[in-house]
Design an enzyme around this catalytic site. Structure first.
Site, PDB file in Angstrom:
ATOM      1  N   GLY A  50     -83.536  87.033 -20.092  1.00 33.00           N
ATOM      2  CA  GLY A  50     -83.483  85.854 -19.234  1.00 33.00           C
ATOM      3  C   GLY A  50     -83.776  84.573 -19.982  1.00 33.00           C
ATOM      4  N   ASN A 109     -81.826  82.356 -20.978  1.00 30.33           N
ATOM      5  CA  ASN A 109     -80.806  81.326 -20.786  1.00 30.33           C
ATOM      6  C   ASN A 109     -81.242  80.209 -19.842  1.00 30.33           C
ATOM      7  OD1 ASN A 109     -80.290  83.759 -18.896  1.00 30.33           O
ATOM      8  ND2 ASN A 109     -79.350  82.049 -17.807  1.00 30.33           N
ATOM      9  N   GLY A 135     -84.807  78.396 -17.269  1.00 33.59           N
ATOM     10  CA  GLY A 135     -86.184  78.410 -16.797  1.00 33.59           C
ATOM     11  C   GLY A 135     -87.203  78.632 -17.897  1.00 33.59           C
ATOM     12  N   GLY A 186     -87.907  81.339 -19.499  1.00 34.20           N
ATOM     13  CA  GLY A 186     -87.359  82.110 -20.612  1.00 34.20           C
ATOM     14  C   GLY A 186     -86.668  81.248 -21.640  1.00 34.20           C
ATOM     15  N   SER A 188     -96.796  87.693 -12.868  1.00 33.09           N
ATOM     16  CA  SER A 188     -96.831  86.426 -12.135  1.00 33.09           C
ATOM     17  C   SER A 188     -98.175  86.270 -11.450  1.00 33.09           C
ATOM     18  CB  SER A 188     -95.717  86.361 -11.088  1.00 33.09           C
ATOM     19  OG  SER A 188     -96.015  87.194  -9.987  1.00 33.09           O
ATOM     20  N   TYR A 190     -91.123  90.632  -3.874  1.00 30.06           N
ATOM     21  CA  TYR A 190     -91.088  90.022  -5.208  1.00 30.06           C
ATOM     22  C   TYR A 190     -92.441  90.161  -5.897  1.00 30.06           C
ATOM     23  CZ  TYR A 190     -91.241  86.491  -8.849  1.00 30.06           C
ATOM     24  OH  TYR A 190     -91.428  85.854 -10.054  1.00 30.06           O
TER      25      TYR A 190
END
Length: 308
Positions: free
Chosen positions: A24, A26, A28, A30, A151, A176
């Protein structure tokens, strides 16, 4: 618990000759993990399911980091059957660290599933990284790091080991949080299994705290921020931070030789913002009995075992 006396987020140690994978990477948080690691001289591979977005990220990194050695690899964590081929296609003969950063967050019902029939967030965030770790393990070098991104929300949840797929009571935000909790439980259990096997690879759990786009530096066209958004976000900067700063715990977990397996790192101020610091590990995150049950279920659902 953690000291930042000898750690400068703006002056990272060199990592020439090392290879890092960021899932990930690409967008945010990350993206900023990848950008910061690229500045150390390492080879950075961005794992992304969207080739066009990955190329935009690579262009942005190269425009900001002189002589950046970055490339992308197609990686769809929601498609378990594709992961071995994706790892093979990377063409790597070694891997010094992987940052398990990619994730899916759904805001509203209905409940969605992956191609294999797993609940989408649990299937991507936890099972996808669980299976990916198994396929990457032969590439991990002595002294390598597996960095699992949890998280702040996940720390507040509790797993329902009898309903990991949220089939009985699906609530997107809770599902989530539980998927991120499952990642963290996996990270601590994986490190225990690495230690028991005498492995020189370490697994470290991190979380980014609170991160907002309005507090995040612009990286056009990847991320653009208007003056109005920046001003509206300033009051929240007392509590949370932008995604560049949210990347710091994962970057430190990759690079700092003082970081050890089985630790958790997050933002220093209330776990929401600030410099990366070591955090205490709550009992429900490191419970070996619950972790063993989660591990067994994950092996059954993915067909692979990262500890083998």
């Amino acid at each position: 618990m953690g000291s930042n006396e000898h750690w400068d987020v703006r002056r990272l140690p060199r990592a020439d000759g090392r290879t890092f994978l960021v899932t990930g990477g690409n967008a945010g948080i990350g993206y900023f993990v990848a950008e910061q690691l690229a500045g150390t001289g390492a080879t950075v591979v961005i794992g992304s399911r969207d080739a066009a977005k990955a190329e935009t990220a690579l262009t942005s990194i190269r425009s900001r980091v002189r002589s950046a050695d970055v490339r992308s690899a197609r990686l769809d964590l929601a498609d378990l059957a594709s992961l071995k081929a994706s790892v093979d296609a990377m063409g790597l003969d070694r891997l010094d660290a992987v940052v398990h950063n990619a994730g899916v967050l759904l805001d509203d019902p209905p409940r969605r599933e992956t191609a294999e029939g797993n609940e989408l967030m649990f299937g991507t965030n936890h099972l996808g990284h669980f299976a990916l770790t198994a396929w990457l393990r032969p590439l991990l070098t002595p002294g390598s790091r597996v960095v699992v991104t949890g998280s702040f929300a996940g720390k507040q949840e509790r797993l329902d080991l009898d309903d990991l797929q949220s089939t009985r009571d699906y609530r997107p935000k809770r599902t989530y949080g539980r998927s991120k909790l499952a990642q963290m439980v996996f990270g601590f259990e994986f490190d225990r299994r690495l230690r028991a096997a005498g492995s020189e690879t370490a697994c470290v759990v991190t979380h980014p705290g609170g991160a907002l786009d309005s507090l995040t530096p612009a990286r056009p066209p990847l991320h653009e921020r208007t003056a109005g958004e920046r001003l509206r976000g300033l009051p929240l900067g007392l509590v949370v931070q932008g995604k560049e700063a949210a990347a710091w715990p994962a970057v430190r977990a990759v690079l700092d030789p003082a970081v050890s397996g089985g630790q958790m790192w997050g933002p220093r101020a209330f776990g929401l913002r600030g410099l990366p610091a070591r955090e205490p590990v709550r009992e429900h995150l490191s419970d070996p009995d619950g972790a063993a049950r989660l591990w067994a279920a994950s092996v059954e659902l993915t067909g692979v075992d990262p500890s083998m």
